[in-house]
Design an enzyme around this catalytic site. Structure first.
Site, PDB file in Angstrom:
ATOM      1  N   ARG A 274       0.864  -1.179   0.000  1.00  0.00           N
ATOM      2  CA  ARG A 274       0.000   0.000   0.000  1.00  0.00           C
ATOM      3  C   ARG A 274       0.900   1.228   0.000  1.00  0.00           C
ATOM      4  O   ARG A 274       1.456   1.604   1.033  1.00  0.00           O
ATOM      5  CB  ARG A 274      -0.877  -0.034   1.263  1.00  0.00           C
ATOM      6  CG  ARG A 274      -1.975   1.001   1.314  1.00  0.00           C
ATOM      7  CD  ARG A 274      -2.535   1.112   2.718  1.00  0.00           C
ATOM      8  NE  ARG A 274      -1.615   1.822   3.588  1.00  0.00           N
ATOM      9  CZ  ARG A 274      -1.489   1.614   4.896  1.00  0.00           C
ATOM     10  NH1 ARG A 274      -2.193   0.699   5.494  1.00  0.00           N
ATOM     11  NH2 ARG A 274      -0.627   2.322   5.622  1.00  0.00           N
ATOM     12  N   HIS A 278      -3.427   4.255   4.884  1.00  0.00           N
ATOM     13  CA  HIS A 278      -4.608   3.395   5.056  1.00  0.00           C
ATOM     14  C   HIS A 278      -5.850   4.149   4.589  1.00  0.00           C
ATOM     15  O   HIS A 278      -6.625   3.672   3.775  1.00  0.00           O
ATOM     16  CB  HIS A 278      -4.745   2.987   6.520  1.00  0.00           C
ATOM     17  CG  HIS A 278      -6.089   2.446   6.874  1.00  0.00           C
ATOM     18  ND1 HIS A 278      -6.589   1.279   6.340  1.00  0.00           N
ATOM     19  CD2 HIS A 278      -7.075   2.940   7.677  1.00  0.00           C
ATOM     20  CE1 HIS A 278      -7.812   1.067   6.825  1.00  0.00           C
ATOM     21  NE2 HIS A 278      -8.131   2.064   7.620  1.00  0.00           N
ATOM     22  N   TYR A 287       4.878   5.416  11.345  1.00  0.00           N
ATOM     23  CA  TYR A 287       5.159   4.004  11.623  1.00  0.00           C
ATOM     24  C   TYR A 287       6.021   3.297  10.585  1.00  0.00           C
ATOM     25  O   TYR A 287       6.368   2.150  10.773  1.00  0.00           O
ATOM     26  CB  TYR A 287       3.843   3.235  11.835  1.00  0.00           C
ATOM     27  CG  TYR A 287       2.803   3.357  10.729  1.00  0.00           C
ATOM     28  CD1 TYR A 287       2.924   2.620   9.557  1.00  0.00           C
ATOM     29  CD2 TYR A 287       1.705   4.217  10.864  1.00  0.00           C
ATOM     30  CE1 TYR A 287       1.975   2.711   8.556  1.00  0.00           C
ATOM     31  CE2 TYR A 287       0.753   4.320   9.864  1.00  0.00           C
ATOM     32  CZ  TYR A 287       0.884   3.570   8.713  1.00  0.00           C
ATOM     33  OH  TYR A 287      -0.054   3.678   7.721  1.00  0.00           O
TER      34      TYR A 287
END
Lengths: 382, 337
Positions: A274, A278, A287
């Site tokens: 990805r 998100h 992160y």
């Protein structure tokens, strides 16, 4: 490994790959079986795939921009997953059914679901109810993995309808359900695999392992390689380079064919990434590192298709311009449409809660209508 | 009229058989419902009659049962799921509340999910933990679901047929303590038994029923507590108190017009259910009746039910359940005003 600590399982597991990141053919003979399955894929097909992937990417960019300018409340980005989605959806037939999660924009697009209608959900106009019968695409499901069971039940229905293994390629049908690496941790995914296996239901479990479940990496999500998840249930499994559209197409085509022919379910792990967040509310800089993003940008699925087309001598600037122009028009129409979407009537919240009259629903609807009327009358009086 | 005196469990079995016979899209799904006939034998012999594709022994997974039932319903089937015991419904809670309840609305009316979930519920049978609970309020709180509970074999026979014929999802709570209580059942009643191709009326899913007329106090119960209420009314009558007993039948929706009419007549009301009183159906009933019957009420609406505790061990369950004494006590308290 050491240099890619975020990919703990990637190197160890056999992964079907037919086209290398530079666009050249992978000549590894261990994948001859899959290579032979897609011998019919010609330059025209490659160009169709490129167009679909380019439009999917453009949709992602446009919807993200619409969110950034306040036109959408949220958007689930899918950049980087174009090959996984376009390669797999092209292995479905008109009579097949698809159960998406909520990031399958490319799948919806190829099945003809108007993507602008998908954006109703993200604009807060409705919960995203397109015509499922028309496109054979069920609605998005936001509760992770709940729809893997719906897909399995649906496939059990197809079995009971006698539309499996009749030998008629125009009616034998199967279901494909899309979900992510995070969804494999939900019990529903395991229950769905088990129900599908026990019933030999015609359903293909297509897991897009995009490495991240919001902020949690695969290393914190599962220990054994995901692809082996199916085997314990007696479900054939295959791991595929999810950024190789040809390989994805090959494994999915085989799985769907097996399902339609009465061979039961298959679990596919498509290894992808990805590239975006998100959702537009997410912040991947908190992160994950740029080293990981660079690793994957060198494996970009759209660039690989361009490289493949070049290698085949099927790429030219005119085609490129045509697709770019089409994407521009698509984006402009999307923009205009989304901005024109007004708020629904307040009373819409009472609609379709029940299919038959329900006294509490009726009473509250009537009360609210009266309240609105009184309010309007009161304002009129002053 | 084919009237027979049969137990409630048999009435449910007969309703399932009528639906399976009349509509090839009706399926039963659940744990041990095939050759065994369910742990309460409610589905006895149905697998033999209709085959294992229509009376399906599923893997032991409640979320899986309801989740796949949703998929089957989307494909045009009418699954009737059995959850083995009340306390085992929670693995399916997500599928029921986030999916089953909302798909009709989410699809803006395009999709219907006619799934029935049968749940043996309630206590008093000396069972172990998780086998005696009354979780109906949790589902009544969720829009999109219908929640009903029959109290006698005749109602069970018709209500279950209407639940299966209804396009809305229905939680069908069966008072397991009453499974073997017999009653007269008209086996020619109900949408499937009468051979209606498409049911359009779902009276028993929407209406309460006055099962004993009275003038002094309205006593409302449903499922397992209707029998208790009738016993209370009988002994109160001997003491000169006239109690009107209402069998609620439907917990979502609640038939407030019937309740209001009764309470406006009696001026006093007691609600009794096995579920905990705290946030139970009685709380909703008391609040609405207070609002709608304020000037008719002679006393606050009283509630009798379970306590805000886990369902207790069987040796003391009868102190938890709303028995005759506690209901009588509540009747006395509302009459004391």
């Amino acid at each position: 490994m050491a240099e890619t600590p975020w990919l703990p399982h990637n190197e160890a597991e056999p992964t079907v790959q037919l086209v290398l990141p530079d666009g050249s053919e992978n000549t590894d003979t261990q994948w001859d079986h899959y290579r032979n399955l897609v011998k019919d894929v010609d330059a025209a097909t490659w160009r169709t795939w490129y167009r679909d992937m380019a439009l999917m990417r453009r949709f992602d960019e446009e919807a993200t921009a619409l969110q950034r300018t306040g036109e959408l409340a949220l958007f689930t980005q899918a950049r980087g997953q174009e090959a996984a989605q376009i390669g797999s959806v092209h292995a479905t037939r008109a009579q097949d059914w698809i159960f998406p999660a909520y990031r399958e924009h490319g799948v919806l697009q190829v099945r003809g679901v108007p993507l602008k209608e998908e954006l109703h959900l993200f604009r807060g106009v409705d919960h995203g109810g397109w015509d499922t019968e028309k496109h054979h695409v069920h609605l998005n499901t936001l509760v992770i993995s709940a729809h893997t069971l719906h897909a399995t039940g649906y496939a059990m229905g197809i079995q009971r309808d006698g539309l499996v293994a009749t030998g008629d390629p125009d009616t034998d049908a199967a279901v494909m359900v899309y979900f992510g690496d995070g969804a494999t941790s939900e019990g529903d995914t395991s229950e769905a695999l088990n129900f599908a296996a026990v019933n030999q239901a015609p359903v293909v479990f297509f897991c897009q392992n995009n490495q991240w479940a919001i902020s949690v990496p695969g290393t914190r999500q599962y220990r054994g390689p995901l692809v082996r998840r199916g085997a314990g249930f007696g479900v054939p499994c295959v791991r595929v380079d999810g950024n190789d559209v040809l390989a994805v197409h090959a494994v999915t085509r085989e799985a769907m064919e097996r399902a339609r022919n009465g061979g039961g379910p298959t679990f596919i792990e498509a290894v992808t990434f990805r590239q975006g967040a998100h959702t537009t509310s997410d912040d991947p800089t908190r992160y994950r590192g740029t080293d990981e993003e660079q690793y994957w940008s060198q494996r970009d699925p759209v660039e690989r298709v361009v490289a493949r087309l070049r290698a085949m001598g099927a790429w030219d600037e005119r085609f490129h311009t045509e697709v770019t122009h089409e994407a521009d028009e698509f984006a402009a129409e999307l923009r205009t449409y989304v901005r024109s979407l007004g708020r629904p009537a307040s009373s819409a919240m009472f609609d379709h809660v029940y299919a038959t009259p329900h006294a509490i629903n009726q009473t509250e609807r009537d009360w609210f209508a009266g309240f609105e009327r009184d309010l309007a009358d009161g304002e009129g009086g002053h | 009229m084919a009237e027979q005196r049969i137990p409630l469990a048999k009435a449910i079995n007969a309703a399932l058989e009528a639906a399976l016979s009349a509509d090839p899209k009706v399926l039963l799904m659940g744990e041990d419902i095939g050759p065994l006939g369910g742990v309460f034998r409610v589905t006895a012999d149905l697998a033999t009659k209709f085959g294992e594709d229509r009376v399906v022994d599923t893997p032991l997974a409640e979320s899986g049962i309801v989740g796949t039932a949703i998929g089957l319903a989307l494909r045009g089937y009418r699954p009737v799921c059995e959850i083995q015991f009340d306390g085992f419904i929670f693995p399916a809670f997500d599928q029921i509340t986030t999916q089953l309840a909302k798909l009709h609305a989410r699809s803006r009316g395009r999709l219907t999910v006619p799934v029935v979930i049968r749940v043996p519920y309630g206590g008093g049978i000396g069972a172990v933990e998780h086998h005696s609970e009354s979780p109906e309020a949790l589902f009544a709180h969720t829009a999109g679901l219908r929640v009903v509970s029959p109290a006698n074999p005749a109602d069970a026979f018709v209500m279950l047929q209407e639940a299966i014929a209804c396009p809305d999802p229905v939680l069908f709570f069966e008072p397991k303590g009453q499974y073997w209580a017999k009653g007269d059942v008209d086996l020619s009643a109900g949408p499937y038994a009468t051979g209606q191709s498409v049911a359009t009326q779902f009276d028993t899913l929407n209406t309460a029923k006055v099962v004993r007329e009275g003038t002094d106090v309205t006593l409302i119960g449903y499922g397992p507590t209707v029998v208790t209420a009738l016993k209370v009314a009988q002994s109160a009558a001997a003491e000169g108190t006239s109690i009107e007993v209402i069998d609620l039948r439907a917990i979502s929706p609640i038939d407030f017009p019937t309740l209001i009419e009764s309470v406006q007549k009696t001026g006093r009301c007691v609600v009794v259910h096995e579920a905990p009183v705290f946030f139970g159906a009685g709380a909703e009933i008391a609040a609405r009746l207070t609002q709608e019957c304020f000037y008719h009420l002679e006393a606050p609406v009283a509630r009798v039910g379970g306590f805000h505790t886990p369902y207790p061990p069987a040796k003391i369950e009868h102190d938890y359940l709303p028995g005759l004494e506690r209901v009588m006590d509540a009747i006395d308290s509302v009459l004391a005003y």
